[in-house]
Design a protein around this motif. Sequence first.
Motif, PDB file in Angstrom:
ATOM      1  N   VAL A  70       0.854  -1.198   0.000  1.00 13.64           N
ATOM      2  CA  VAL A  70       0.000   0.000   0.000  1.00 13.64           C
ATOM      3  C   VAL A  70       0.885   1.241   0.000  1.00 13.64           C
ATOM      4  O   VAL A  70       2.094   1.157   0.206  1.00 13.64           O
ATOM      5  CB  VAL A  70      -0.955   0.050   1.222  1.00 13.64           C
ATOM      6  CG1 VAL A  70      -1.993  -1.047   1.145  1.00 13.64           C
ATOM      7  CG2 VAL A  70      -0.185  -0.047   2.530  1.00 13.64           C
ATOM      8  N   ALA A  71       0.228   2.386  -0.224  1.00 10.70           N
ATOM      9  CA  ALA A  71       0.878   3.705  -0.165  1.00 10.70           C
ATOM     10  C   ALA A  71       2.161   3.726  -1.008  1.00 10.70           C
ATOM     11  O   ALA A  71       2.141   3.282  -2.160  1.00 10.70           O
ATOM     12  CB  ALA A  71       1.137   4.095   1.295  1.00 10.70           C
ATOM     13  N   ILE A  72       3.267   4.170  -0.433  1.00 10.73           N
ATOM     14  CA  ILE A  72       4.488   4.352  -1.240  1.00 10.73           C
ATOM     15  C   ILE A  72       4.988   3.014  -1.779  1.00 10.73           C
ATOM     16  O   ILE A  72       5.547   2.943  -2.880  1.00 10.73           O
ATOM     17  CB  ILE A  72       5.588   5.099  -0.443  1.00 10.73           C
ATOM     18  CG1 ILE A  72       6.705   5.552  -1.390  1.00 10.73           C
ATOM     19  CG2 ILE A  72       6.130   4.241   0.706  1.00 10.73           C
ATOM     20  CD1 ILE A  72       7.632   6.588  -0.814  1.00 10.73           C
ATOM     21  N   ASP A  73       4.752   1.932  -1.056  1.00  7.42           N
ATOM     22  CA  ASP A  73       5.172   0.609  -1.543  1.00  7.42           C
ATOM     23  C   ASP A  73       4.361   0.222  -2.783  1.00  7.42           C
ATOM     24  O   ASP A  73       4.895  -0.333  -3.746  1.00  7.42           O
ATOM     25  CB  ASP A  73       4.974  -0.456  -0.455  1.00  7.42           C
ATOM     26  CG  ASP A  73       5.874  -0.210   0.748  1.00  7.42           C
ATOM     27  OD1 ASP A  73       6.859   0.535   0.591  1.00  7.42           O
ATOM     28  OD2 ASP A  73       5.582  -0.749   1.829  1.00  7.42           O
ATOM     29  N   LEU A  74       3.070   0.514  -2.738  1.00 12.77           N
ATOM     30  CA  LEU A  74       2.204   0.220  -3.886  1.00 12.77           C
ATOM     31  C   LEU A  74       2.646   1.037  -5.098  1.00 12.77           C
ATOM     32  O   LEU A  74       2.794   0.506  -6.208  1.00 12.77           O
ATOM     33  CB  LEU A  74       0.741   0.554  -3.527  1.00 12.77           C
ATOM     34  CG  LEU A  74      -0.270   0.470  -4.662  1.00 12.77           C
ATOM     35  CD1 LEU A  74      -0.418  -0.955  -5.161  1.00 12.77           C
ATOM     36  CD2 LEU A  74      -1.623   1.012  -4.221  1.00 12.77           C
ATOM     37  N   ARG A  75       2.896   2.317  -4.864  1.00 11.95           N
ATOM     38  CA  ARG A  75       3.311   3.175  -5.977  1.00 11.95           C
ATOM     39  C   ARG A  75       4.651   2.727  -6.536  1.00 11.95           C
ATOM     40  O   ARG A  75       4.881   2.777  -7.745  1.00 11.95           O
ATOM     41  CB  ARG A  75       3.381   4.652  -5.517  1.00 11.95           C
ATOM     42  CG  ARG A  75       2.051   5.218  -5.052  1.00 11.95           C
ATOM     43  CD  ARG A  75       2.063   6.735  -5.054  1.00 11.95           C
ATOM     44  NE  ARG A  75       3.133   7.298  -4.284  1.00 11.95           N
ATOM     45  CZ  ARG A  75       3.094   7.548  -2.979  1.00 11.95           C
ATOM     46  NH1 ARG A  75       1.977   7.296  -2.300  1.00 11.95           N
ATOM     47  NH2 ARG A  75       4.114   8.073  -2.348  1.00 11.95           N
TER      48      ARG A  75
ATOM     49  N   GLU B 197       6.204  11.239  -5.302  1.00 11.48           N
ATOM     50  CA  GLU B 197       5.355  12.368  -4.895  1.00 11.48           C
ATOM     51  C   GLU B 197       3.861  12.069  -5.002  1.00 11.48           C
ATOM     52  O   GLU B 197       3.045  12.914  -4.661  1.00 11.48           O
ATOM     53  CB  GLU B 197       5.656  13.597  -5.767  1.00 11.48           C
ATOM     54  CG  GLU B 197       7.075  14.114  -5.597  1.00 11.48           C
ATOM     55  CD  GLU B 197       7.336  15.335  -6.475  1.00 11.48           C
ATOM     56  OE1 GLU B 197       6.428  15.750  -7.224  1.00 11.48           O
ATOM     57  OE2 GLU B 197       8.457  15.863  -6.410  1.00 11.48           O
ATOM     58  N   ALA B 198       3.532  10.892  -5.515  1.00  9.07           N
ATOM     59  CA  ALA B 198       2.127  10.512  -5.701  1.00  9.07           C
ATOM     60  C   ALA B 198       1.407  11.495  -6.634  1.00  9.07           C
ATOM     61  O   ALA B 198       0.212  11.719  -6.503  1.00  9.07           O
ATOM     62  CB  ALA B 198       1.388  10.411  -4.373  1.00  9.07           C
TER      63      ALA B 198
ATOM     64  N   PHE C 242      -4.705   4.727   1.649  1.00  8.94           N
ATOM     65  CA  PHE C 242      -3.938   3.541   1.248  1.00  8.94           C
ATOM     66  C   PHE C 242      -3.103   3.742  -0.025  1.00  8.94           C
ATOM     67  O   PHE C 242      -2.397   2.830  -0.436  1.00  8.94           O
ATOM     68  CB  PHE C 242      -4.861   2.328   1.094  1.00  8.94           C
ATOM     69  CG  PHE C 242      -5.262   1.765   2.437  1.00  8.94           C
ATOM     70  CD1 PHE C 242      -4.433   0.883   3.105  1.00  8.94           C
ATOM     71  CD2 PHE C 242      -6.430   2.155   3.045  1.00  8.94           C
ATOM     72  CE1 PHE C 242      -4.769   0.390   4.352  1.00  8.94           C
ATOM     73  CE2 PHE C 242      -6.792   1.672   4.296  1.00  8.94           C
ATOM     74  CZ  PHE C 242      -5.950   0.790   4.954  1.00  8.94           C
ATOM     75  N   THR C 243      -3.223   4.899  -0.649  1.00  9.03           N
ATOM     76  CA  THR C 243      -2.346   5.151  -1.796  1.00  9.03           C
ATOM     77  C   THR C 243      -1.374   6.293  -1.511  1.00  9.03           C
ATOM     78  O   THR C 243      -0.210   6.209  -1.864  1.00  9.03           O
ATOM     79  CB  THR C 243      -3.136   5.491  -3.077  1.00  9.03           C
ATOM     80  OG1 THR C 243      -3.970   6.612  -2.814  1.00  9.03           O
ATOM     81  CG2 THR C 243      -3.959   4.312  -3.544  1.00  9.03           C
ATOM     82  N   ASN C 244      -1.862   7.318  -0.835  1.00 12.24           N
ATOM     83  CA  ASN C 244      -0.990   8.471  -0.593  1.00 12.24           C
ATOM     84  C   ASN C 244      -1.374   9.179   0.702  1.00 12.24           C
ATOM     85  O   ASN C 244      -1.905  10.282   0.675  1.00 12.24           O
ATOM     86  CB  ASN C 244      -1.101   9.429  -1.784  1.00 12.24           C
ATOM     87  CG  ASN C 244      -0.147  10.595  -1.649  1.00 12.24           C
ATOM     88  OD1 ASN C 244       0.895  10.491  -1.001  1.00 12.24           O
ATOM     89  ND2 ASN C 244      -0.509  11.710  -2.260  1.00 12.24           N
ATOM     90  N   PRO C 245      -1.102   8.545   1.837  1.00 11.98           N
ATOM     91  CA  PRO C 245      -1.474   9.190   3.105  1.00 11.98           C
ATOM     92  C   PRO C 245      -0.695  10.487   3.307  1.00 11.98           C
ATOM     93  O   PRO C 245       0.443  10.618   2.846  1.00 11.98           O
ATOM     94  CB  PRO C 245      -1.079   8.136   4.153  1.00 11.98           C
ATOM     95  CG  PRO C 245      -0.063   7.281   3.498  1.00 11.98           C
ATOM     96  CD  PRO C 245      -0.384   7.272   2.029  1.00 11.98           C
TER      97      PRO C 245
ATOM     98  N   GLN D 103       1.646   6.387   6.929  1.00 16.65           N
ATOM     99  CA  GLN D 103       2.337   5.583   5.921  1.00 16.65           C
ATOM    100  C   GLN D 103       3.182   4.489   6.581  1.00 16.65           C
ATOM    101  O   GLN D 103       3.174   3.338   6.153  1.00 16.65           O
ATOM    102  CB  GLN D 103       3.224   6.482   5.056  1.00 16.65           C
ATOM    103  CG  GLN D 103       4.052   5.700   4.066  1.00 16.65           C
ATOM    104  CD  GLN D 103       4.303   6.475   2.792  1.00 16.65           C
ATOM    105  OE1 GLN D 103       3.410   6.720   1.990  1.00 16.65           O
ATOM    106  NE2 GLN D 103       5.520   6.881   2.615  1.00 16.65           N
TER     107      GLN D 103
ATOM    108  N   ILE E  28       0.718   1.697   7.915  1.00 12.73           N
ATOM    109  CA  ILE E  28       0.041   0.830   6.935  1.00 12.73           C
ATOM    110  C   ILE E  28       1.018   0.038   6.078  1.00 12.73           C
ATOM    111  O   ILE E  28       0.662  -0.988   5.517  1.00 12.73           O
ATOM    112  CB  ILE E  28      -0.964   1.608   6.041  1.00 12.73           C
ATOM    113  CG1 ILE E  28      -0.247   2.660   5.204  1.00 12.73           C
ATOM    114  CG2 ILE E  28      -2.078   2.199   6.852  1.00 12.73           C
ATOM    115  CD1 ILE E  28      -1.137   3.289   4.152  1.00 12.73           C
TER     116      ILE E  28
END
Lengths: 217, 264
Positions: A72-77, A210-211, B247-250, B256, B259
């Motif tokens: 999830v989050a930065i790992d997913l990106r 930077e998402a 869950f994509t960009n907290p 971060q 999760i």
Amino acid sequence: MTQLQIELDQLKADITEMWMLVGHQLDKAMLAVKTFDKNYAREMIAGEKRVNSMELKIDRDCENIFALFNPVAIDLRFVLAILKINNNLERIGDIAESIGKYIITEKKPFDEILLEKTKLYLMFDAAKEIINDVLIAFNTEDTHLARSVFGKDAILDDIDAAASRIIAIHLRENIDLAEQALNVHAIIRRLERVGDQCKNIAEEIIFYLEAKVIKHK
Amino acid sequence: MVPENIGLNEDTYMQYKIEAQNLNLYYGAKQALANVSIGIHSNTVTAFIGPSGCGKSSLLRCFNRMNDLIDNVIIEGNVFIDGINIYNKTVDVFECRKKIGMVFQRPNPFPKSIFDNVAFGLRINDNPPKSIIKDIVEEALIKAALWDEVKDSLQKSALALSGGQQQRLCIARAIAVKPSILLMDEPASALDPISTAKIEELIYQLKDSFTIVVVTHNMQQAARISDKTAFFYMGELIEFDETEKIFTNPAKNATQNYITGRFG
């Protein structure tokens, strides 16, 4: 360190290896043009198989990470970016291979005057520099450097845009070298695509860090 | 019609189904919630996540005043349900709880028949005629996705059901009294993956009729079922946002790190 982090680190090491391999492929392409040594071209075409197998391995590793670790989050990106960068690098490998094929089919060494006028070597250098820049940007997590690639890609675009006119003039003056001139033009078109692939990679680096989605903007 | 003098918050009445304002909760000297403010909209699923002891269950239990039952609890701040401050002295706790169903980690059916479990709340509240109770029990079991499995064995003991069926029975029992809010404290953590998937699917379907708040330790469950996610740490609400964003960009590093499993 979590198992996921170990997997992500390994993925980063693998994509870096692929990146360097693709860079070497492009180096060999330039060397083959410069020396007109068809063995370099053959070596590069053989090396493309390694690029392809690395692409498949990295794809599979990404799938496994999705399935087993639910990043999830930065790992997913990061994993999403790797999937796309992997594809972009494989395309650059294809470009190097196609340049090798032009060299193998070419009967005479390239006319140095034509290469000079079209700035083909400069284009090779610029393409290689951009590949290195995105690799450094990726490994040092430097989005500023990644963004600089958009400007550097313009060098390739300019050379490509000027090439048609230069080659048309050259053709009129050297009609016996028509086939070679067309091959040089094709190589230039392909090198221009290296810039596009690197721009895509830079966009993925920015997305990962930077998402921000900047493609199509 | 909203009664007078019950601490009506006009803004919440219009905006939020549940709203906590500057909520502090102490178990004796230990502070479990620190100045928590959060607003939850109607017909949404909200997930509370965070490490053990972060205050997520304490906050959940504030929403139906379950913490009142614990000795030495001190609660400061306000909790509004439909704009009414449920900690206002004039509020009838039992009336307030009628609007709020609760489902716990472990299924806790009564040692009664399946039918009597679901009918229990109806009988002790309004005690409608038998025919109406029958209809409501059937409706609740259908909503809880259990009807097809138990319709021919309603008089059998609820304790004979599997864990996943018992948990859905508890959900049916909670919704039979027609609450508008469902609070769930790790509702699937004691269940196998198939039963967990059924509970998750059920939660997804029930949000059309209820406002649901779920405490979960399962990140992927929070991601799958909720519209919004709140991350708590050491009694503080660190981040509250759309689940997709969390869950994509907290926005916060702490979220971060939690999760992605890098916490601590």
